[in-house]
Motif scaffolding. Structure first.
Motif, short mmCIF file in Angstrom:
data_model
loop_
_atom_site.label_atom_id
_atom_site.label_comp_id
_atom_site.label_asym_id
_atom_site.label_seq_id
_atom_site.Cartn_x
_atom_site.Cartn_y
_atom_site.Cartn_z
N ARG A 144 0.83 -1.20 0.00
CA ARG A 144 0.00 0.00 0.00
C ARG A 144 0.87 1.25 0.00
O ARG A 144 0.55 2.23 -0.68
N GLN A 145 1.96 1.23 0.76
CA GLN A 145 2.86 2.38 0.75
C GLN A 145 3.45 2.59 -0.63
O GLN A 145 3.62 3.72 -1.07
N GLN A 183 0.88 4.25 -2.66
CA GLN A 183 0.71 5.64 -2.23
C GLN A 183 1.79 6.54 -2.80
O GLN A 183 1.55 7.70 -3.09
N GLN A 200 -3.39 8.72 -6.45
CA GLN A 200 -3.46 9.79 -5.46
C GLN A 200 -4.41 10.92 -5.86
O GLN A 200 -5.16 11.40 -5.01
N THR A 204 -7.81 9.65 -5.00
CA THR A 204 -8.00 9.59 -3.55
C THR A 204 -8.27 10.98 -2.98
O THR A 204 -9.14 11.17 -2.12
N LYS A 205 -7.54 11.98 -3.47
CA LYS A 205 -7.65 13.33 -2.95
C LYS A 205 -8.84 14.10 -3.52
O LYS A 205 -9.19 15.17 -3.02
N GLN A 261 -6.13 -1.36 -2.34
CA GLN A 261 -5.06 -0.73 -1.58
C GLN A 261 -5.46 0.65 -1.07
O GLN A 261 -5.16 1.02 0.06
N LEU A 262 -6.16 1.42 -1.89
CA LEU A 262 -6.42 2.83 -1.58
C LEU A 262 -7.60 3.04 -0.63
O LEU A 262 -7.73 4.11 -0.05
N ALA A 296 -7.99 2.08 2.23
CA ALA A 296 -7.51 2.37 3.58
C ALA A 296 -7.36 3.87 3.79
O ALA A 296 -7.48 4.36 4.92
N ASP A 297 -7.10 4.61 2.72
CA ASP A 297 -6.92 6.05 2.81
C ASP A 297 -8.21 6.83 2.55
O ASP A 297 -8.38 7.93 3.06
N ASN A 298 -9.10 6.25 1.75
CA ASN A 298 -10.34 6.95 1.44
C ASN A 298 -11.45 5.94 1.15
O ASN A 298 -11.53 5.41 0.04
#
Length: 380
Positions: free
Chosen positions: A8-9, A12, A247, A250-251, A266-267, A269-271
């Motif tokens: 995931r990193q 990212q 990204q 996600t943003k 994977q993403l 987790a962030d959104n």
């Protein structure tokens, strides 16, 4: 490896994508491939794969399933994470293979939609599977049984797969359920990205046009190209990307994208507002395939293929890498230890989902004229 980063990193940082998973490569272009053919098993399996594409014990940094294979068979595995991307890796190996030499590998992994597995077969640079040593081949999911580039699975077995569809950010837009909407909805103008990968974007567009991406014709290719070019000219498509759409999506900098299923896993987790779906008229499926390069030991490689097609082993790999496993029964095995992951349809697609995804025409991938015209649309 030291200071190992998670998958995931890596996503990212925009360094690698699910289908393209890339890190710098290293190839030993020497002769031999662990002893070549014949019926004997070698003491060592030399295996080249993409980075972060097999299970890892985060404490010991060892690969549990590789250790289990050695314990069961006595065959040590020299494991190399040295495939940067399909094109670069092919460029490294074509020299020795073209000279009739091996590449010091018994097993490599390459993506079907890249055209290179088909090219390796065409040039006679692969060894046939030793199917007598792969009784677990019966666990291969039906949807992967007969790909266009290797209809009888004489030279390949899937390692992992992923799907191409549409992702969107619910903080920015409502559901984006079709390629037609992606390319024409005025609310999305300038907020759309499309993959630069030929098979992914051309394939989805062909499906949207009512054409079959597994049987490309000049007419269907021209229609797909014109559809995408129109969306470029109108400003609907902001840009073509690799997985660097991740990204911005996600943003919320972009609203929707032609995207790979595994990226979204994977993403999330962030959104958690990110969504992914197969378009109404169908999606694409790609597969990273295990191949035995010229000079590699088919008995040794095939023994390993049989091992990873045990559902228990496949489940352990899938739980770490979060790709679509090609092995029947893996989901049921994983449900015993990790029921939440086993329920994830982006890792374990339902039969209905698999019936909606398509493979791309292997011959069309080899068409230099198509490739050149696609590059023109990309602005290359």
């Amino acid at each position: 490896m030291t200071a190992r980063i998670t998958r995931r990193q890596l996503v990212q940082r925009g360094a690698a994508g699910v289908t393209l998973l890339s890190l710098p490569g290293l190839l030993a272009a020497c002769g031999g491939g662990g002893g070549g053919g014949g019926g004997q098993l070698n003491d060592v399996l030399r295996f080249s794969n993409w980075p972060l594409y097999i299970d890892v014990d985060e404490k010991t940094k060892k690969h549990p399933t590789l250790d289990a294979f050695t314990k069961e068979t006595g065959i040590k595995v020299d494991y190399f994470e040295d495939i940067n991307d399909n094109a670069t890796y092919f460029a490294k190996i074509q020299g020795p293979l073209g000279q009739g030499r091996g590449i010091d590998r018994d097993l490599i992994v390459m993506t079907d939609s890249s055209r290179f597995p088909a090219l390796l077969i065409k040039k006679g640079w692969l060894e046939k599977l030793d199917r007598d040593r792969i009784p677990n081949i019966g666990n291969l999911v039906d949807a992967q049984a007969s790909p266009p580039f290797d209809p009888d699975r004489s030279y390949s077995l899937p390692w992992q797969s992923g799907m191409t569809g549409i992702a969107w950010n619910e903080d920015v837009t409502g559901p984006v359920t079709s390629v037609d909407q992606l390319f024409n909805d005025p609310k999305l103008k300038g907020k759309v990205t499309v993959l630069s990968e030929f098979a992914d974007s051309i394939g989805l567009t062909m499906l949207s046009n009512g054409d079959d991406p597994s049987k490309v014709t000049e007419e269907s290719f021209a229609r797909a190209l014109a559809t995408i070019q129109k969306a470029v000219d109108s400003g609907q498509i902001r840009q073509f990307t690799g997985n660097d759409y991740a990204q911005p999506l996600t943003k919320g900098d972009i609203a929707a994208a032609v995207a790979w299923s595994g990226d979204v896993v994977q993403l999330l987790a962030d959104n958690p507002k990110l969504k992914w779906a197969i378009p109404e008229k169908g999606g694409m499926i790609w597969t990273d395939n295990m191949l035995i390069p010229q000079g590699g030991s088919a008995p040794t490689a095939s023994t390993y293929m049989n091992f990873v097609y045990d559902p228990k082993i496949a489940a352990r790999i899938a739980a770490y890498v979060n790709y679509v496993t090609p092995v029947k029964g893996a989901r049921e095995e994983l449900a015993k230890t990790d029921p939440e992951t086993a329920k994830n349809a982006l890792i374990f697609p339902t039969d209905d989902m698999l019936s909606q995804v398509h493979q791309f025409d292997a011959e069309a991938l080899q068409n230099d004229d198509y490739q050149a015209r696609w590059q023109k649309v990309l602005g290359a």
